[in-house]
Design an enzyme around this catalytic site. Structure first.
Site, PDB file in Angstrom:
ATOM      1  N   THR C 461      18.329  46.093  40.768  1.00  0.00           N
ATOM      2  CA  THR C 461      18.112  46.707  40.609  1.00  0.00           C
ATOM      3  C   THR C 461      17.309  46.015  39.548  1.00  0.00           C
ATOM      4  O   THR C 461      15.803  46.929  38.995  1.00  0.00           O
ATOM      5  CB  THR C 461      19.311  47.369  39.818  1.00  0.00           C
ATOM      6  OG1 THR C 461      19.519  45.913  38.997  1.00  0.00           O
ATOM      7  CG2 THR C 461      19.803  47.612  41.067  1.00  0.00           C
ATOM      8  N   ILE C 584      11.543  56.905  32.553  1.00  0.00           N
ATOM      9  CA  ILE C 584      11.718  56.021  33.476  1.00  0.00           C
ATOM     10  C   ILE C 584      11.181  54.352  32.618  1.00  0.00           C
ATOM     11  O   ILE C 584      10.374  54.056  31.925  1.00  0.00           O
ATOM     12  CB  ILE C 584      10.487  55.706  34.504  1.00  0.00           C
ATOM     13  CG1 ILE C 584      11.624  57.270  35.378  1.00  0.00           C
ATOM     14  CG2 ILE C 584      10.305  54.174  35.976  1.00  0.00           C
ATOM     15  CD1 ILE C 584      12.364  56.789  36.036  1.00  0.00           C
ATOM     16  N   LEU C 585      12.136  53.149  32.312  1.00  0.00           N
ATOM     17  CA  LEU C 585      12.076  52.113  31.936  1.00  0.00           C
ATOM     18  C   LEU C 585      11.335  51.308  32.214  1.00  0.00           C
ATOM     19  O   LEU C 585      10.096  49.924  31.382  1.00  0.00           O
ATOM     20  CB  LEU C 585      13.643  51.412  31.807  1.00  0.00           C
ATOM     21  CG  LEU C 585      14.981  52.459  30.882  1.00  0.00           C
ATOM     22  CD1 LEU C 585      15.857  51.977  30.562  1.00  0.00           C
ATOM     23  CD2 LEU C 585      13.705  52.910  29.485  1.00  0.00           C
ATOM     24  N   ASN C 586      11.168  51.517  33.632  1.00  0.00           N
ATOM     25  CA  ASN C 586      10.521  49.217  34.718  1.00  0.00           C
ATOM     26  C   ASN C 586       9.914  50.566  35.386  1.00  0.00           C
ATOM     27  O   ASN C 586      10.429  50.367  36.584  1.00  0.00           O
ATOM     28  CB  ASN C 586      10.548  48.901  34.429  1.00  0.00           C
ATOM     29  CG  ASN C 586      10.143  47.332  35.381  1.00  0.00           C
ATOM     30  OD1 ASN C 586       9.289  47.431  36.846  1.00  0.00           O
ATOM     31  ND2 ASN C 586      10.334  46.509  34.939  1.00  0.00           N
ATOM     32  N   THR C 589      10.551  48.338  39.139  1.00  0.00           N
ATOM     33  CA  THR C 589      12.085  48.262  39.905  1.00  0.00           C
ATOM     34  C   THR C 589      12.124  49.864  39.762  1.00  0.00           C
ATOM     35  O   THR C 589      13.454  50.067  40.756  1.00  0.00           O
ATOM     36  CB  THR C 589      12.899  47.681  38.391  1.00  0.00           C
ATOM     37  OG1 THR C 589      12.855  47.834  37.382  1.00  0.00           O
ATOM     38  CG2 THR C 589      12.101  46.165  38.637  1.00  0.00           C
ATOM     39  N   GLY C 657      20.365  57.560  35.354  1.00  0.00           N
ATOM     40  CA  GLY C 657      20.140  56.668  36.623  1.00  0.00           C
ATOM     41  C   GLY C 657      19.281  56.820  37.660  1.00  0.00           C
ATOM     42  O   GLY C 657      19.040  58.165  37.977  1.00  0.00           O
ATOM     43  N   GLY C 659      19.632  54.398  40.897  1.00  0.00           N
ATOM     44  CA  GLY C 659      19.914  53.630  42.202  1.00  0.00           C
ATOM     45  C   GLY C 659      20.668  54.788  43.359  1.00  0.00           C
ATOM     46  O   GLY C 659      20.148  54.487  43.786  1.00  0.00           O
ATOM     47  N   GLU C 660      20.420  56.194  43.267  1.00  0.00           N
ATOM     48  CA  GLU C 660      21.310  56.665  44.421  1.00  0.00           C
ATOM     49  C   GLU C 660      20.187  58.672  44.610  1.00  0.00           C
ATOM     50  O   GLU C 660      21.378  58.191  45.429  1.00  0.00           O
ATOM     51  CB  GLU C 660      23.028  57.171  43.824  1.00  0.00           C
ATOM     52  CG  GLU C 660      23.680  55.370  43.768  1.00  0.00           C
ATOM     53  CD  GLU C 660      25.024  55.701  43.530  1.00  0.00           C
ATOM     54  OE1 GLU C 660      25.808  55.959  43.697  1.00  0.00           O
ATOM     55  OE2 GLU C 660      25.185  55.467  41.686  1.00  0.00           O
TER      56      GLU C 660
END
Lengths: 329, 191, 702
Positions: C461, C584-586, C589, C657, C659-660
């Site tokens: 991640t 959105i932090l990065n 990624t 989150g 990731g999903e």
């Protein structure tokens, strides 16, 4: 995978002699299928006879205008060979349809012909399989068989041959050159692989100890064009559900040469002799193609989950033939 | 203990189950006795501590073990080490010399063409192989039909369009799904 | 918003160089002196008992050091998770369950030894087929994630009966497999009564608890290291049998042991997404506004452990309506135990719900984007709680704009070029905001540098990178000034990399530690004492506090597909997602997470097919040649964008989150596009040629 010996053959004669001296020996070339099967416990050689470095790695024109392809020519090199690309594009396309770039860099012409079925039962030593253990039964008939045979199968085995290259070679009237202790011989590729019958453990007509030394492609019939088309579950890097190799020559709207072979339908590349008989002399139309394909596939006996292959094969053949006829017009 | 072919020449070890081989790994000759069952991948990872090539499936189905053998990309998991005695093997470790990244590696970093990283060394080696295959005029299924060669000259290089890169890199699975970035990275390095 | 971390929002991954040069090390790549290799032996029957095991041939194999079976394996305490109860007794609950472990000097010897173990089974009749009328179906107490199995609001039956428009459809999803590129592996070493385990896991702290409990040692005697992890997608979210086997074998032999699972074993022992049968009924007015939603899910679990894929849960979140019923039923069969796979619940549930929404669009003639906008809501329908933020409408509009949705011809089955039909489709995406308490420490060094420590796990991640940004922003320093240590239970305990909760959970603790450190530094006039200055943070009680909001990320995914009417091949032309997931932090990624999820969703829709072998009881597609994860050629053009979303009710970073959520919209978007292409609807992914041709032959296209 049990420990085994290893011999690097110095010549074809040396390879044959070592094989004769060691029961259970196997020839090793690229190893892409054999090593896989050894890890699975399906292949259990006592000695590997490495033939990869034998001087069988050349592609040469024959006197008659055909090609002689050495058994250890790598799949990627054969696909890239200028004469293959220009005269036998179906062969190049079939090779490029198979496996991945990495595998094609290791896999050889001979090894590709001798690939074994990808039937899941054959690969799983915890289950019965007549091809692996004669007499143990064929669970695929009732089990998982979406990818398996619709033509020429038997109650003993419904496996398919996985090679793309062999399907093209079959349509291109290629022959396999073999060397054994008792001499050399050649077999048409269409007769090299067997139907399973009651001896599914035998994939080919290779005699014990015989070594594939090359493949010969006859010259291209005048005006003929060829193509290979493969249908699969994902866009790349997957075995064929169905594939078609075809060659066609048309003069004044009439078919003067036709060759057709199917992959993914049977225990061997399926040469469509019946269809070809109907095609030669017929007008090069979609209707002719459809009638020919239908006649060929009348013999199909699909299993519970693979009936889709029959019409798919027919429709695909019609499409490929139609494209070839259009190009040739 | 192990019946090893003694001469250092693995050419005839029908009765032995191990042989001494020399592999030129990332420019260094490494001589070792290998069990004939040992794949190039296990020789690299377990014997030589070269763990850049990964074991993702061990059956030639994922591409994570891709290395360059005598300049061509292959799957180390399916190559018996004994059969490749004398071969030059280049892994992701060897592509970057003295801390300087190979242009493909630099492009992967710049494009963020990786996530978990497990397929990455294989992707990088595969991409290096793709570049030379295309330069040598090797076609892929995505290559349009055309003159493979006119006259006796060398085949012309294949231009690596995104479609070409996708087809040629399809033997390298990436479950994280970094494909778009990988294709962009390879495209950055392609001529 | 304008701190140093924000400015560096597109930072290169910290471990990128290690990864591209092959120097990043994974669990099987640690080679303590004297290390052995363990190879497990899978059961060859689907149900029964081990009548006898003969290990003599295996022990005679050169290099084999030991063979562990239920007869001689170290006796351990019973694990809470019964899938870890390996080599404890003679029971075989499913095919592929491990019945022995061969430990040998080399991988080759271990493989040969495993093949030589002779197990005689007393096989029993097995039952592995999920049917909607299976007599063993029952309503569980809850579904995965602690969700109630059944929820009902209003009078759904009456509302559905009275609805002017009724859509009723059944969808079937087969099992799916995580297949991270790194097969599960662990290297275990016991020294002075303590265990060090290099494990391929999404959360070392949980593994440590499990192993300490089973082996009867204090957690301080167990160190779990997961420096680099080759993906997990849920399958490494809990301790897995390979870790227990490695630790057991190392204890038994007194030498370090690596157990790296063969790819073909994974389907049976590391979880999978269970198959789900869906029945969806939507009641609506002629304008497409929903009056009632019913989503009934039937699934199956193993006899080892109950796991209920919470596929009806997203229907409790998505669209406003007064009447609703969402319910799960499950049956325990003699199959491998299902578990977490990327977006459990949402992935299959949103496939069914969003396919049904598309059918409603067809039935009412309302544009599919417009239909979703009409059913937008500012309160979570099931709980009645207000959303902390809900960017669905913005995602739909932005996605439609970027995709070029406007002017789309809604008629299905009419865009033909040669034998190829083209279509476009849309689906919503959603995933809940989850967060877990974690600890972290931050330390200022006298040399001006900072060191942040937290047992986060980077499974791909980019956790190291994002945590450095969070720390840097809180400290007011550039990210390069911050060293981030993750991936070991020697560091402050943290929650797992799962539930799309990693960054929020770890980042919260890091943020707190760094904020406090910055304050203390400021109080000291910016001077760091020679011994450094350290702050520990623990977000327990804060991160897990009850909140009055419904917190979810949303998105919209658009797809264009081409379907070959001759071959039945469906190929993706474009896949575009727009997501609203807080801050959105990065960017780089984040983009990777979104598009990676979308590609896995494309696999679910088009290529990933798993079937149970009825006679033998295992999955028929166990390797990567048979189970088709998407390859590069399958995904020509995949893009992710996002809406900047300000949500003060999340965490100090303002993030949700990511990731999903990517996997949750793509399957239905592709299915809906395929319907638009063909003019016929498939309701059972993956849409492989056999299935597409079957539908085409029933309903010839336009």
């Amino acid at each position: 995978m049990r420990p085994h010996g290893y011999v690097r053959a110095r010549s074809v004669a040396d390879a044959l002699a070592v094989h004769a001296a060691h029961p259970g020996a196997r020839y090793l070339a690229g190893g892409t299928n054999l090593v896989d099967l050894m890890k699975l416990g399906v292949a259990r050689p006592t000695v590997l006879i490495d033939v990869r470095r034998l001087p069988l790695d050349r592609v040469e024109e024959t006197a008659g205008g055909g090609l002689l392809v050495g058994a250890t020519v790598r799949n990627s090199d054969l696909a890239a060979h200028p004469l293959v690309r220009s005269r036998y594009p179906a062969l190049s396309q079939s090779l490029l349809s198979g496996a991945s770039g990495q595998l094609r860099n290791a896999a050889t012409t001979g090894g590709n012909l001798l690939q074994r079925t990808r039937c899941g039962y054959f690969q799983d030593v915890s289950k019965p399989c007549n091809k692996r253990e004669p007499g143990s039964g064929c669970p695929a008939v009732e089990g998982s068989h979406r990818e398996l045979a619709v033509l020429g199968h038997s109650p003993h085995c419904v496996a398919t041959h996985p090679s793309d290259m062999a399907v093209a070679l079959t349509a291109l009237d290629a022959s396999v050159h073999l060397r054994g202790v008792s001499g050399t011989r050649a077999l048409p590729v269409s007769e090299f692989h067997r139907l399973p019958g009651d001896r599914p453990e035998l994939d080919t007509r290779l005699r014990p100890g015989e070594l594939v030394v090359g493949v010969e492609l006859p010259p291209v019939p005048p005006g003929a064009r060829c193509a290979y088309r493969k249908v699969r579950d994902r866009a790349s890097c997957a075995f064929a559900l169905v594939s078609v190799a075809a060659r066609l020559a048309v003069e004044n709207g009439r078919i003067v040469h036709a060759a057709l072979a199917f992959g993914g339908l049977a225990h061997r590349p399926w040469r469509a002799w019946t269809a070809e008989e109907r095609l030669v002399g017929a007008p090069a139309t979609g209707a002719s193609f459809a009638r020919a394909a239908e006649a060929e596939l009348e013999a199909a006996e699909p299993l519970r989950d693979n009936a889709f292959k029959v019409r798919l094969a027919g429709d695909l053949a019609v499409q490929v033939l139609g494209t070839l006829a259009g190009e040739g017009a | 203990m192990e019946p090893t072919a003694g001469s250092g020449d693995p050419a005839d070890a029908a009765g032995a189950t191990a042989s001494v081989v020399t592999l030129h790994v990332n420019g260094v000759a490494r001589t070792l006795a290998v069990d004939h069952r040992t794949t190039l991948l296990d020789a690299l990872r377990e014997r030589l501590s070269v763990t850049g090539p990964k074991k993702g499936c061990d059956h030639g189905q994922c591409g994570a073990c891709t290395v360059l053998v005598d300049g061509r990309r292959m799957l180390a998991c399916l190559l018996p080490a004994v059969a490749w005695d004398g071969a030059r093997v280049l892994t992701a470790e060897g592509l970057s010399e003295g801390g300087r990244l190979h242009p493909v590696q630099a492009a992967f970093v710049a494009r963020d063409a990786l996530q978990c990283g497990y397929c990455t060394p294989g992707q990088v080696c595969s991409a290096v192989g793709v570049l030379s295959e295309a330069a040598e005029g090797h076609p892929s299924l995505a290559t349009p039909a055309g003159p493979a060669r006119t006259g006796g000259g060398l085949p012309p290089p294949v231009r690596l369009t995104p479609e070409e890169i996708r087809e040629r890199m399809s033997g390298n699975l990436c479950r994280c799904g970094a494909y778009a970035q990988i294709v962009a990275a390879v495209g950055d390095v392609a001529p | 918003m304008t701190g140093a971390g924000r400015a560096a929002g597109d930072l290169e991954r910290r471990e990128a160089r290690e990864k591209v040069t092959g120097r990043a090390r994974y669990a099987a790549e640690y080679r303590p002196e004297g290390r052995l290799h363990g190879r497990p032996v899978p059961a060859a029957v689907a149900r029964g008992r081990i009548a006898s095991v003969d290990v003599s041939r295996a022990l005679a194999v050169r290099g084999v050091v030991a063979v562990l079976t239920h007869e001689n394996a170290p006796r351990l305490a019973a694990p809470q998770d019964p899938t870890l109860a390996v080599l404890r007794d003679d029971r075989v609950p499913h095919r592929g369950w491990y019945v022995a472990l061969v430990v040998a000097e080399t991988p080759e010897d271990a493989r040969a030894g495993a093949a030589a173990v002779e197990v005689v089974y007393e096989a029993e009749e097995h039952d592995v087929v999920l049917r909607p009328d299976h007599p063993g179906l029952y309503t569980p107490e809850e579904a995965n994630g602690g969700h109630p199995a059944v929820r009902e609001r209003g009078d759904p039956d009456a509302a559905l009966a009275a609805a002017p428009v009724l859509v009723e459809a059944e969808y079937r999803l087969g099992a799916l497999h995580n297949h991270p590129m790194e097969p599960h592996a662990a290297t275990a070493e016991w020294r002075d009564g303590g265990l060090t385990l290099h494990d391929s896991t999404q959360g070392g702290n949980a593994v440590r608890e499990v192993l300490a409990g089973m082996f009867g040692v204090h957690r301080r005697q167990v160190t779990v290291v997961a420096e680099h992890v080759g993906g997990g997608f849920g399958s490494k979210g809990t301790a897995r049998p390979h870790a227990v086997l490695a630790a057991m074998a190392a204890l038994h032999t007194g030498r370090p042991v690596t157990v790296a699972l063969p790819r073909r074993d994974l389907a049976a022992v590391v979880g999978h997404r269970a198959p789900t049968l869906h029945r969806v009924r939507l009641g609506a007015g002629p304008d497409g506004v929903l009056t009632a939603v019913e989503h009934l899910v039937v699934t199956r679990t193993s006899r080892v452990r109950e796991f209920v894929e919470q596929a009806a849960v997203p229907a409790r979140v998505m669209y406003g309506c007064a009447h609703s019923r969402t319910a799960h039923r499950v049956v325990a069969l003699d199959v491998p135990t299902p578990s977490w796979m990327r977006a459990p619940g949402e992935a299959p549930g949103m496939y069914a719900l969003e396919s049904a929404m598309d059918e409603l669009a067809s039935a009412t003639g309302v544009d599919p984007v417009e239909l979703r906008l009409r059913n937008d809501t500012d309160r979570e329908p099931d709980s009645g709680r207000p959303f902390s933020s809900r960017g669905l409408a913005a995602c739909l509009r932005e996605g439609a704009r970027r995709f070029g949705w406007e002017g789309r011809d809604p008629r299905p089955g009419v865009r033909r070029a040669g034998g190829v039909l083209t279509g476009t489709g849309v689906a919503s995406a959603t995933y809940p905001v989850l967060v877990n308490p974690s600890r972290a420490s931050a330390r200022a060094e006298p040399d001006g540098g900072f060191r942040v420590a937290v047992n986060a796990t980077d499974i791909g991640t980019g956790a190291r990178t994002v945590l450095a940004q969070i720390a840097a922003e809180a400290l007011g320093v550039p990210p390069e000034a911050v060293i981030v240590e993750v991936g070991s239970t020697a560091l402050p305990a943290a929650s797992l990399a799962g539930g799309s909760a990693g960054t929020a959970s770890w980042g919260w603790a890091v943020h707190r530690a760094c904020t406090e450190l910055a304050e203390r530094l400021a109080g000291a006039g910016g001077r760091v004492p020679p011994e450094g200055m350290a702050v520990d943070a623990d977000t327990r009680g804060e991160a897990d506090a009850e909140v009055p909001w419904a917190r979810h990320a949303f998105g919209a995914v658009f797809a264009e597909v081409r379907a070959d009417t001759v071959t039945g091949e469906v190929r993706l032309a474009r896949l575009l997602g727009v997501f609203a997931a807080g801050r959105i932090l990065n960017a780089r990624t984040a983009r990777a997470q979104f598009t990676g999820g979308m590609i896995m969703g494309a696999g679910m829709a088009l290529t990933e097919r798993s079937s149970i072998d009825v006679r033998f009881g295992d999955f028929a597609e166990r390797d990567l040649a048979a189970y088709h994860v998407p390859v590069s050629a399958d995904v020509p053009d995949v893009r992710a964008h996002w809406i900047e979303e300000e949500d003060p009710h999340l965490n100090p970073m303002g993030s949700k989150g990511i990731g999903e959520i990517g996997i949750t919209g793509a399957p239905a978007a592709i299915g809906n596009a395929l319907h638009h292409a063909l003019g016929a609807r498939l309701r059972e992914p993956p849409f492989t040629p056999d299935r597409v041709l079957a539908v085409l032959r029933r309903t010839p296209p336009g």
